[in-house]
Design an enzyme around this catalytic site. Sequence first.
Site, PDB file in Angstrom:
ATOM      1  N   ASP A   1       0.831  -1.200   0.000  1.00  0.00           N
ATOM      2  CA  ASP A   1       0.000   0.000   0.000  1.00  0.00           C
ATOM      3  C   ASP A   1       0.866   1.250   0.000  1.00  0.00           C
ATOM      4  OD1 ASP A   1      -2.069  -1.764   0.306  1.00  0.00           O
ATOM      5  OD2 ASP A   1      -2.292  -1.439   2.457  1.00  0.00           O
TER       6      ASP A   1
ATOM      7  N   TYR B   1       6.389  -9.861   7.222  1.00  0.00           N
ATOM      8  CA  TYR B   1       6.231  -8.430   7.445  1.00  0.00           C
ATOM      9  C   TYR B   1       6.633  -8.097   8.876  1.00  0.00           C
ATOM     10  CZ  TYR B   1       3.449  -7.806   3.144  1.00  0.00           C
ATOM     11  OH  TYR B   1       3.033  -7.746   1.843  1.00  0.00           O
TER      12      TYR B   1
END
Length: 284
Positions: free
Chosen positions: A49, A113
């Site tokens: 994003d 992540y």
Amino acid sequence: MAGVVVERGVVKVPPQQLGQSGVQEHLEEAIKKLKPVNPVSLSVSSRTDAGVHALSNSAHFDLQRKNDKPPFTADVLVEALNFNLKEQQIRVTHAYRVPDDFHARYRAQSRTYVYRVALGATHHTLLPLTDCNLCWSLCNTELDIDAMHEAAALLVGTHDFSSFRAVNSPFKNPVKTVDVVAIQPGSSFAHSHFHRRLQFWELTFKSQSFLYKQVRRMAGVLVAAGRGRLSVSQVKQILDARDTLAFPHNVAAPAQGLFLKSVDYKESDLLFSQKPDATEDPKT
């Protein structure tokens, strides 16, 4: 077919410097400068994003040389692409010649992540410049780490994560297997140079794949549990609801603290049966 592992700078580049192009476009331009005879098309393993960072990513592409010249060696290809990328905050760290059926996205075995949280800054301007826009800054001086560990345990394993995907998420199978949800102390990128009472925590998430904004939502509920804004039982209720509308408002973690750390593959998927021959420097 060639595959590359790409390292993206963790420092955000101002939009006026990047223009409208992203990492993929810059990489494709760098490949075009190698003068392949085939059209250049890059397939990236993971997209992030706006505001999310990537410490490393991977991509694959086809490269056919003129006059049936042999493929570039891995070292020559890395050097050539970095030469063509020298004005960008992008670096290629590894290159592999891979089988024709290799796909950077679909052959990935896991994606990891890391989410960074900073505690004790009453205002984001009090963060060291090296961490500004690279973590979620909270005024809290401590978190209930035990509650966070309990909530994290609920998210490990195979579950329907419908409650943890964005409302506008494209339809995908919401059942995901999360292998790791870990919470450990972190540090500032310049910790030894700043005498400020700031504490950093890192939340690590590992799975073969995630739903759109799933990691930010998982990080958000863990932090909410640590701040006492959600109980562990409420986190379970959110997961069990299997409904994106059941996710509380303003709980998802902001983008700037999230980093794609790594994308991993089976070693056998990165092997090619024939070793490419050495060739001339493609910059000439």
